[in-house]
Each structure stands twice: as C-alpha cells, then as structure tokens.
Design an enzyme around this catalytic site. Structure first.
Site, PDB file in Angstrom:
ATOM      1  N   SER A 122      -5.659   2.713   3.085  1.00 51.69           N
ATOM      2  CA  SER A 122      -6.915   3.309   2.627  1.00 51.69           C
ATOM      3  C   SER A 122      -7.797   2.180   2.123  1.00 51.69           C
ATOM      4  CB  SER A 122      -6.618   4.278   1.480  1.00 51.69           C
ATOM      5  OG  SER A 122      -7.810   4.620   0.814  1.00 51.69           O
ATOM      6  N   TYR A 147      -2.709   6.567  -6.572  1.00 51.95           N
ATOM      7  CA  TYR A 147      -3.013   6.594  -5.139  1.00 51.95           C
ATOM      8  C   TYR A 147      -3.310   5.174  -4.638  1.00 51.95           C
ATOM      9  CZ  TYR A 147      -5.336   7.882  -0.745  1.00 51.95           C
ATOM     10  OH  TYR A 147      -5.689   7.997   0.576  1.00 51.95           O
TER      11      TYR A 147
HETATM   12  N1  LIG Z   1      -9.504  11.634   4.140  1.00 54.08           N
HETATM   13  C1  LIG Z   1      -9.784  10.476   3.626  1.00 54.08           C
HETATM   14  O1  LIG Z   1     -10.880  10.253   3.124  1.00 54.08           O
HETATM   15  C2  LIG Z   1      -8.765   9.374   3.639  1.00 54.08           C
HETATM   16  C3  LIG Z   1      -9.199   8.121   3.277  1.00 54.08           C
HETATM   17  C4  LIG Z   1      -8.297   7.068   3.291  1.00 54.08           C
HETATM   18  C5  LIG Z   1      -7.001   7.294   3.645  1.00 54.08           C
HETATM   19  N2  LIG Z   1      -6.593   8.527   3.996  1.00 54.08           N
HETATM   20  C6  LIG Z   1      -5.189   8.694   4.349  1.00 54.08           C
HETATM   21  O2  LIG Z   1      -5.116   9.262   5.638  1.00 54.08           O
HETATM   22  C7  LIG Z   1      -3.895   9.960   5.766  1.00 54.08           C
HETATM   23  C8  LIG Z   1      -4.157  11.330   6.350  1.00 54.08           C
HETATM   24  O3  LIG Z   1      -4.948  12.049   5.443  1.00 54.08           O
HETATM   25  P1  LIG Z   1      -5.997  13.162   5.861  1.00 54.08           P
HETATM   26  O4  LIG Z   1      -7.256  12.796   5.218  1.00 54.08           O
HETATM   27  O5  LIG Z   1      -5.967  13.377   7.296  1.00 54.08           O
HETATM   28  O6  LIG Z   1      -5.388  14.386   5.043  1.00 54.08           O
HETATM   29  P2  LIG Z   1      -4.935  15.857   5.472  1.00 54.08           P
HETATM   30  O7  LIG Z   1      -4.506  16.518   4.205  1.00 54.08           O
HETATM   31  O8  LIG Z   1      -5.989  16.498   6.294  1.00 54.08           O
HETATM   32  O9  LIG Z   1      -3.680  15.583   6.403  1.00 54.08           O
HETATM   33  C9  LIG Z   1      -2.472  15.091   5.874  1.00 54.08           C
HETATM   34  C10 LIG Z   1      -1.325  15.727   6.623  1.00 54.08           C
HETATM   35  O10 LIG Z   1      -0.128  15.138   6.149  1.00 54.08           O
HETATM   36  C11 LIG Z   1       0.811  16.169   5.945  1.00 54.08           C
HETATM   37  N3  LIG Z   1       1.752  15.741   4.909  1.00 54.08           N
HETATM   38  C12 LIG Z   1       1.491  15.548   3.597  1.00 54.08           C
HETATM   39  N4  LIG Z   1       2.621  15.198   2.967  1.00 54.08           N
HETATM   40  C13 LIG Z   1       3.591  15.174   3.890  1.00 54.08           C
HETATM   41  C14 LIG Z   1       4.978  14.896   3.843  1.00 54.08           C
HETATM   42  N5  LIG Z   1       5.584  14.573   2.693  1.00 54.08           N
HETATM   43  N6  LIG Z   1       5.685  14.943   4.985  1.00 54.08           N
HETATM   44  C15 LIG Z   1       5.082  15.294   6.141  1.00 54.08           C
HETATM   45  N7  LIG Z   1       3.789  15.583   6.246  1.00 54.08           N
HETATM   46  C16 LIG Z   1       3.045  15.521   5.118  1.00 54.08           C
HETATM   47  C17 LIG Z   1       0.020  17.360   5.518  1.00 54.08           C
HETATM   48  O11 LIG Z   1       0.730  18.584   5.726  1.00 54.08           O
HETATM   49  C18 LIG Z   1      -1.208  17.229   6.389  1.00 54.08           C
HETATM   50  O12 LIG Z   1      -1.030  17.898   7.619  1.00 54.08           O
HETATM   51  C19 LIG Z   1      -3.263   9.964   4.387  1.00 54.08           C
HETATM   52  O13 LIG Z   1      -2.289   8.955   4.316  1.00 54.08           O
HETATM   53  C20 LIG Z   1      -4.425   9.641   3.481  1.00 54.08           C
HETATM   54  O14 LIG Z   1      -4.005   9.046   2.296  1.00 54.08           O
HETATM   55  C21 LIG Z   1      -7.457   9.592   4.007  1.00 54.08           C
END
Ligand SMILES: NC(=O)c1ccc[n+]([C@@H]2O[C@H](COP(=O)([O-])OP(=O)(O)OC[C@H]3O[C@@H](n4cnc5c(N)ncnc54)[C@H](O)[C@@H]3O)[C@@H](O)[C@H]2O)c1
Length: 600
Positions: free
Chosen positions: A470, A483
């Site tokens: 991130s 985080y």
């Molecule tokens: N959305 C943002 O702004 C952003 C920014 C930087 C980084 N990220 C990172 O991107 C990644 C994806 O996030 P997103 O934004 O798509 O979120 P999201 O919540 O839309 O998707 C995350 C998915 O991961 C699954 N998940 C969560 N914990 C889990 C576990 N223990 N085992 C298996 N599956 C699990 C959830 O069920 C969900 O389907 C994450 O690592 C998040 O930290 C997101």
C-alpha cells in the site's frame, strides 16, 4: 547422458537419402502424433522432459537430425544438410510414423528453423496439422526482414539490424572452416553443460552430452549449407500452410523478439505466446511448454475445434487466443489470487482471465470466490476455479497449496492480495486488533510466499510473486499505525524475497495502490470507536473513497504490467506516486503530514 534419457521409448531406424535416422516413439500410436525436432548443438534427448509430459495425450515422435545423436551423417558433409534434404528426412519420418494422417510439428532452435521450411514448403502441405515454433525463425522470413530494413534504413530499422546482428555473433563463427569443430572437440564441448547451467539455469546433470562434440561439429553444416544462401535469396512465397504457434522466450540471448514483427504477413493463422525463459526452454520450462504444445495440437486436430476439414463442435470451440502482450505472456499460465472475491483481487483475477490465464480465485468469502471464478471463465480464462481459505490460517494455506498443486500444477503467478483495514491511534489499538491485522496482512503474505514460492523454486521454471502492499507502506501517519506497519513489512518482505529469488527466474513485485474505490471501507475497523461510531466512520470513508473513485481495474492493470516488466515496487495512483517521491526526497515533510488529524 545424465538424467535426460527417453525412458520407455520405442526405437526405430528410418532411411532417408543415404542416411539412417534414429527415431524414438512414446505414447499410444493411435493418438494424434506430435513430432519434436531438436536444434543445435543438441540431439533428440533435449526434448525428453517435454516428450514425457506429452506422452499421456499424444503419440510422441522424436528423431535425431542427420549427423546428430545416433543418426548417421551424410557423406560428404558439405551440401548434405540443405533444407531440401532435411525436408526429405522429416517427410520420411512423418510417413513412417503417421501414414496418411498429418502430424503436429514442434521445433526448437534449428529444429524450428527446419520446421518453418516444412510448414512453408509445398511438398509438406497436408502433412502438418499444426506447427509450434520455439526460438528459431524461418530463414526466408529473416531474409525478407533484413531486406526491408536495409532498403529503408530508418534509425529504428538500423537499430533492430544492429541488435540482431550482435546477437548472431556465433553464426559468423560457425561459418568459419574447422574452428567450430576444434572448439567443440576441445574446451567448449567440455564446458558447455556448465555454461548452460550458468547462463540459462539448465541443470548440468540433466543436459544430454553423449554425442555433443559430434553434434556440434556436424551441426555447423546446418549453418554453412543454408544460412548465407537463404538470407541472400529468400523465397518470395514462404507462406505457412499450417496454423503456427510462435513461442518466444522473453530472455532469448540469441534471437531478438523484433524478428517476428512482420510475421502476420507470412502466417494466416498465427498464435503468439511469450515465455519467461531463456533460449533452452525445452529444458528449463517443460511444464508450460508441454501444456501449450498439447493445447495447440488438440485445438488443431483435423476434425477438432480449430482444425480444418472437419465438423466444428461449437461446444469445444477454443476461445480465440487473447492478443497483445498480456495474452502472449499469460495465456495458459496458472495464476492464483487471494482476496479475489472483491475489489482489487477480483479485478486482478479478471484481468489475468482476459489474458487467457488459468485462474484460481481464493477468498475466505466462499460465494464471492465462486462468483469471481464464474466471471473469470466468461472473461476468457483458460480455466477458473474457486477456493475458500483464510490466508492467515497456516494449515488452511498448506492444504490449499497441496490441493492447487495436485489439481492444477505449480502456480506461475501468485498474487498475495487479501488484506483488511484497521484505523485508529496506537494507544486505542488493542493487542487483539494488532494480531488480526498482522495475521492477515503480513502472515497471509508470508504463508503464500513460503508455500507457493517454495514450489516455484523446486520446479525450477521461474514464476512471479506479487504482494499487495500500500502507499501506507511509505507514509507514516497517526491514524493507521497498525495497517501501515503491516504494509511496510510486506514491502520489505517483497524486496528481500526479490533478492533471494533473483537467480531463479522468479520475480517479486510490491504493489502500492493509494486510495482505490473498493469494499475495503465497509470492512475496515476503527480502533477505539463504539459500534455506532464504527458505522458512521465506515460510511464517511466509503463516501470519501467513492468521491476519489479510482477503479480497482486500474490497479489490476498495474499488476499485470508489473509481472510483464518484472517491476520491483509499483505505486499506482497519483497520490501513491507522490507519497513515494516525498518519502525519498522530503521525508521531513511527510513526518509533518503524519501529525495531521484525519478528516474523518
Ligand atoms: N482499497 C484501497 O484503497 C487499498 C489501498 C492500498 C492497498 N489496498 C490493499 O489491497 C488489498 C485488497 O483490498 P481491496 O481494497 O480490494 O479490499 P476488499 O475488501 O474489496 O477486498 C479484500 C478481499 O480480501 C478478502 N479477505 C480479507 N481477509 C481475508 C483472509 N483472511 N483470507 C482470505 N481472504 C480475505 C475479503 O473477503 C475480500 O474479498 C488489501 O491488501 C488492501 O490492504 C487497498
């Protein structure tokens, strides 16, 4: 000969134009026939790993090219290796092993140069059902390629000529008399397996060396009898009469990818694929190569889905191979994405699917994973499966790795993406909350890298790992201590692993998105807030992310690009780029920003 033999092969001898060719056969003769032709300075054993993988589905035939392995050499040598004579040999073999039924031809290096001759010469028309070419161009196409660039020497054309010219240094040497023979019988012959191991990662014990000096000495005549003559006077009508699958190893030290720029005009039915490998892919990437060769042959069986002259079975019609760099690089590859039910993981799984990959969608949300797998199939995946697992659960991940490996093989691209959000000051964050965020965001990635990374290393055919970090990884803040710490750890883990796997052809990338409009806002916990306050803040941040409205599909695009170009750290959104730049150039300013109270 090391461990490269063709175990269980049936041997026969076939006469052609005064030489005796040694032919080996594997698999059921009633199955479609695949003929594998080796290159320089190899013998048919170079194909042994691929042949054994194909033998369950095909009648696999290999032969030592005249003067190589245990086939006899023509006398005199000069003039005995012309492409016309090599075509006679191929037709003699094809007629003997598959009378009246066209064969699927596969060539590597000089075997591919020969293959082009067969696939473009009228004499072999109707005898070849498909041709898979690995690392060897048509001399006619090459001749025209040079002509076009010397006639219109734009700076770009001259650059391409010089670049390929530099890669062809060995061709000039092989045209000299006696020198190559002396070198191969002397130190070069002895050191060759070591050279291949160092440069290409071909395990020295597995490279066939029994007839090496002889193969190399005789093989020099392949060059002398053909190269100069054909490059000077390429045939004007060298169009392929069979469908061709061009497999280009991206790290080929001897051939530039540019060589194939003009190929569409010569090959009406062309499928292009790029392999993350060096020149000796039949030894270093046998799994993927065998799969691509097998799938292409099956799709072009006469009477089969892509073949000519038969009823087309609409149910088995293969999806048109995805075009473009992603299709070439990821088509048929096995890609596993965690957190694939939603947001960035879902978009990434679908982007790989659109590139023709085989996709395993993993999530703790079982229904969501199934939905993504369904969508992946519709998007063009060569196969898609859903798996339920909590990435923080070590045993569940071990079982997942075992299941995936036994059912689908070793993963080529792993995307450790599952993650959860946690906001709130350090003093408000309970040890339980710390544990949960580190368990998912850091340990989830550790488990994935350990279990799937080890299998990639053991397979020895390269791969790629993408970890979703991130922008928070390089942005200190008073609001996201847990985080940000978890993501900084993921970033550093990725850098360390990249160093460790560098010599093994396995790339590691850390993706640092920024603010992306996904469902993460509805699951992010706010430490120290009661339930009502939780919901209020989740709503607020969802609105905020919605207004920013950066789509997860753009992050997915960055993931595919990172793998394609083997990039180490990839900030995605403008704010992520800005944060990365500031963290390097003005860390003090970032520390100032870190003190600000959050807007929510
Ligand atoms: N959305 C943002 O702004 C952003 C920014 C930087 C980084 N990220 C990172 O991107 C990644 C994806 O996030 P997103 O934004 O798509 O979120 P999201 O919540 O839309 O998707 C995350 C998915 O991961 C699954 N998940 C969560 N914990 C889990 C576990 N223990 N085992 C298996 N599956 C699990 C959830 O069920 C969900 O389907 C994450 O690592 C998040 O930290 C997101």
């Amino acid at each position: 000969m090391g461990g490269s033999g063709l175990q269980g092969a049936r041997e026969r001898r076939i006469r052609s134009g005064g030489v005796e060719l040694r032919v080996a056969e594997l698999g059921e003769p009633s199955r479609p026939t695949v003929v594998l032709v080796h290159g320089y300075p190899d013998s048919k054993e170079v194909w042994s790993e691929v042949a054994s993988r194909l033998s369950g589905r095909f009648h696999v035939v290999l032969y030592d090219v005249r003067g190589h392995g245990r086939s006899t050499a023509p006398s005199p040598l000069r003039g005995g290796f012309t492409l016309e004579k090599l075509t006679d040999d191929f037709l003699a073999v094809a007629d003997a092993v598959s009378p009246g039924r066209p064969v699927h031809l596969v060539g590597h290096d000089w075997g591919s140069v020969q293959g082009w001759e067969f696939a473009t010469s009228a004499r072999a028309e109707g005898r070849i059902a498909s041709f898979s070419s690995v690392s060897g161009p048509s001399l006619d196409h090459f001749g025209h390629w040079i002509r076009r660039r010397t006639r219109r020497p734009t700076p770009r054309a001259v650059g391409q000529l010089l670049s390929q010219g530099a890669k062809s240094w060995y061709v000039y040497l092989l045209h000299t008399p006696v020198l190559p023979e002396l070198a191969w019988r002397g130190p070069l012959g002895r050191r060759w397996p070591g050279v291949l191991e160092r440069l290409e990662g071909v395990p020295a014990g597995s490279y066939p060396t029994a007839s090496l000096p002889q193969d190399a000495a005789h093989g020099a005549w392949l060059y002398r009898d053909n190269v100069r003559a054909r490059l000077r006077r390429p045939r004007p009508d060298a169009h392929a009469h069979a469908p061709v699958q061009l497999i280009t190893p991206a790290g080929d030290a001897f051939l530039s990818e540019r060589l194939y720029d003009d190929l569409d005009r010569w090959v009406p039915r062309l499928t292009r694929r790029t392999l993350a490998a060096g020149h000796w892919a039949p030894r270093t990437r046998p799994d993927l190569l065998a799969r691509w060769i097998g799938d292409f042959a099956e799709a072009h069986e006469p009477g089969g889905p892509g073949g000519s002259g038969g009823e087309r079975d609409a149910g088995r019609e293969p999806a048109a191979p995805p075009r473009g760099a992603y299709g070439r690089r990821f088509g048929g590859q096995l890609v596993l994405v965690t957190g694939a039910a939603s947001g960035i993981g879902r978009a990434t799984a679908l982007a790989f699917a659109a590139a023709g990959a085989r996709v395993v969608a993993v999530d703790r949300d079982a229904d969501g994973a199934v939905r993504t797998a369904d969508e992946a199939r519709a998007a063009g995946a060569a196969g898609a499966w859903a798996e339920t697992a909590d990435v923080s659960d070590e045993q569940a991940m071990e079982k997942l790795a075992e299941r995936v490996t036994s059912e689908h093989g070793v993963v080529d691209v792993l995307v450790n993406n599952a993650g959860i959000g946690l906001a709130g000051s350090f003093l408000d964050t309970s040890p339980e909350e710390w544990r949960r965020v580190l368990d998912v965001n850091l340990w989830g990635v550790v488990h994935g890298c350990r279990l799937f990374g080890r299998r990639m290393v053991e397979r020895g055919q390269g791969g790629h790992i993408v970890n979703t970090a991130s922008a928070a990884a390089f942005l200190p803040s008073r609001t996201l201590p847990a985080y940000s710490t978890s993501k900084a750890a993921v970033l550093m883990l990725s850098e360390c692993l990249r160093a460790e796997f560098a010599g093994r052809g396995i790339g590691v990338s850390a993706i640092c998105p920024g603010i992306v409009n996904t469902g993460i806002t509805s699951t992010t916990r706010f430490a120290g807030a009661d339930e009502e306050e939780q919901r209020r803040r989740q709503r607020k941040s969802a609105q905020w992310y919605g207004r920013r409205n950066y789509p997860p599909e753009k992050v997915a695009e960055a993931v595919l690009d990172a793998v394609l170009r083997d990039r180490a750290v990839v900030p995605v959104t403008p704010e992520a780029h800005g944060a990365r730049l500031l963290s390097r150039l003005a860390p003090k300013a970032l520390r100032g920003l870190a003190r600000l109270r959050p807007p929510l």
